[in-house]
Design an enzyme around this catalytic site. Structure first.
Site, mmCIF file in Angstrom:
data_model
loop_
_atom_site.group_PDB
_atom_site.id
_atom_site.type_symbol
_atom_site.label_atom_id
_atom_site.label_comp_id
_atom_site.label_asym_id
_atom_site.label_seq_id
_atom_site.Cartn_x
_atom_site.Cartn_y
_atom_site.Cartn_z
ATOM 1 C CB ILE A 12 0.062 -3.032 1.840
ATOM 2 C CG1 ILE A 12 -0.530 -1.729 1.154
ATOM 3 C CG2 ILE A 12 0.675 -4.120 1.637
ATOM 4 C CD1 ILE A 12 0.411 -0.234 1.089
ATOM 5 C CG ASP A 31 -4.759 -2.106 13.209
ATOM 6 O OD1 ASP A 31 -5.081 -1.093 13.350
ATOM 7 O OD2 ASP A 31 -4.348 -2.554 11.513
ATOM 8 C CG ASN A 32 -4.325 2.492 16.067
ATOM 9 O OD1 ASN A 32 -5.075 2.450 14.987
ATOM 10 N ND2 ASN A 32 -4.044 3.873 16.434
ATOM 11 C CG ASP A 58 -1.531 3.946 19.414
ATOM 12 O OD1 ASP A 58 -0.640 4.097 19.352
ATOM 13 O OD2 ASP A 58 -2.076 4.703 19.165
ATOM 14 C CB SER A 124 6.349 5.434 0.244
ATOM 15 O OG SER A 124 5.652 6.673 -0.652
ATOM 16 C CE1 TYR A 148 2.361 8.570 4.617
ATOM 17 C CE2 TYR A 148 2.865 9.122 2.573
ATOM 18 C CZ TYR A 148 2.646 7.798 3.429
ATOM 19 O OH TYR A 148 2.560 6.371 2.885
ATOM 20 C CE LYS A 152 4.915 5.324 5.357
ATOM 21 N NZ LYS A 152 4.701 4.566 6.197
ATOM 22 N NE ARG A 230 1.979 9.732 -9.185
ATOM 23 C CZ ARG A 230 1.944 11.622 -9.571
ATOM 24 N NH1 ARG A 230 2.761 11.129 -11.312
ATOM 25 N NH2 ARG A 230 1.721 12.232 -9.480
#
Ligand code: NAD
Ligand code: UDP
Length: 340
Positions: A12, A31-32, A58, A124, A148, A152, A230
């Site tokens: 994304i 970004d790692n 990181d 999310s 997960y 969030k 969905r």
């Protein structure tokens, strides 16, 4: 205006960077590369026609972040960096709490140190758990069914606490529904590691011949064709939601929580049919037992996004499938062997 995009090499993030640059923002990617390829950034650079400032680091590491804030005057952060595999989060919850929750805490500390207090966070629809009804409105009760999802939920709460402690913070929590699709040039897209967990990349890999057959998880849900429903949203529409969020962030006087979905629900079988039409390929499938933790129906009421951002999703399910197919068929191995 300078925007730091954490996780900007990911699926994304990389698509959003394109629209941000087209909207005139200066971008710094951080970004790692734990779930991304450097090739993705090269492809973005090809599309926008210039190099993009990129830092490998990181979000849990203060020194890595400090390098960015010392060398760039960052006005706002779009925080995509995070781990997102539900199954892995069940097996290794601490990895998820450390990366997603601790990572965000460290990021916010360093931001505050450098006087940057505007953040757009990737949340999310998973924070609604198994909703009592659809479409889903932002005020619905929140519940997570796996680690997960809890990361969030916890980050949302942490950012709300941060705002209470200091009203100078400008915070937008964007709750994504099911991002799919790809940039329409066919040189960028979703490139999951190993066997895809998500429906769309699995269908695309089946259509291109990399997988034999799609397993449809459950044919006995209380939906018109028995398969799960969905709210699939084109990644470029989602990306546009971030551009709109940046337009309002300066004037916020509360934490904004916004659904980014289309408001339309499609079943797994609808998606298979749409993909077959877009690709001209057969997608063999078999119906297998339900996947643990899956819910029957999940789709957004996107009216709040329209009201406060002036944003709505524009692209159809056919465009989502066509753009995914263009990317998948021209890059059957994704970004692999190109710097991954
Ligand atoms: P992605 O894995 O493609 O992108 C995440 C990026 O963050 C990757 O480039 C990865 O290398 C990077 N990253 C991870 N941990 C990091 C760390 N500690 N430091 C620096 N970089 C790190 O995932 P995506 O699909 O682009 O998702 C972006 C965000 O949106 C994630 O936070 C995800 O949880 C959230 N989200 C995704 C979906 C979805 O279905 N794709 C749905 C809802 C929310
Ligand atoms: N799904 C499926 N087979 C797969 C992957 C997903 O039938 O190989 C179904 C899943 O049960 C759900 C829908 O496709 O009904 C979307 O699943 P995905 O994992 O993409 O998103 P999420 O579960 O996060 O909504």
């Amino acid at each position: 205006m300078s925007i730091l995009v954490t996780g900007g090499a990911g699926y994304i993030g990389s698509h959003t960077v394109i629209l941000l640059i087209e909207a005139g923002y200066d971008i710094v990617i951080f970004d790692n590369f734990c779930n991304a390829s450097k090739e993705a950034i090269k492809r973005v650079e090809k599309i926008v026609g210039h190099k993009i400032a990129t830092f490998e680091g990181d979000v849990r590491n203060r020194e890595d972040l400090t390098k960015v804030f010392k060398s760039h005057n960052i006005d706002a952060v779009i925080h995509f960096a995070g781990l997102k595999a539900v199954g892995e989060s069940v097996e290794n919850p601490l990895k998820y709490y450390d990366n997603n929750v601790n990572g965000t805490a460290v990021l916010c500390e360093v931001m505050a140190e450098y006087g940057c207090k505007s953040i757009v966070f990737s949340s999310s629809a998973t924070v609604y758990g198994d909703p009592h009804t659809t479409p889903i409105v932002e005020s619905f009760p929140l519940f997570a069914t796996n680690p997960y999802g809890r990361t969030k939920l916890f980050v949302e709460e942490m950012l709300r606490d941060l705002y209470v402690s200091d009203n100078d913070w400008k915070i937008v929590l964007l709750r994504y529904f099911n991002p799919v699709g790809a940039h329409d040039l066919g040189i960028m897209g979703e490139d999951p590691n190993g066997i895809p967990n998500n429906l769309m990349p699995f269908i695309a890999q089946t259509a291109v011949g990399k997988r034999e057959s799609l397993s449809i998880f459950g044919g006995d849900y209380d939906t018109p064709d028995g398969t799960g429903i969905r709210d699939y949203i084109h990644v470029m529409d989602l990306a546009d939601g971030h551009v709109k969020a940046l337009e309002i962030i300066k004037n916020l006087s509360e934490v904004m929580t916004i659904n980014l979905g289309t408001g339309n629900g499609y079943s797994v079988l609808d998606m298979v049919k749409a993909f077959e039409k877009a690709s001209g390929k057969k997608v063999p499938y078999k119906i297998v037992p339900r996947r643990a933790g899956d819910i029957a129906k999940c789709f957004a009421d996107p009216s709040y996004a329209k009201e406060v951002l002036g944003w709505e999703a524009k692209r159809s399910i056919d465009e989502m499938c066509q753009d995914t197919w263009r990317w998948q068929s021209r890059n059957p191995d994704g970004y692999k062997n190109k710097g991954k």
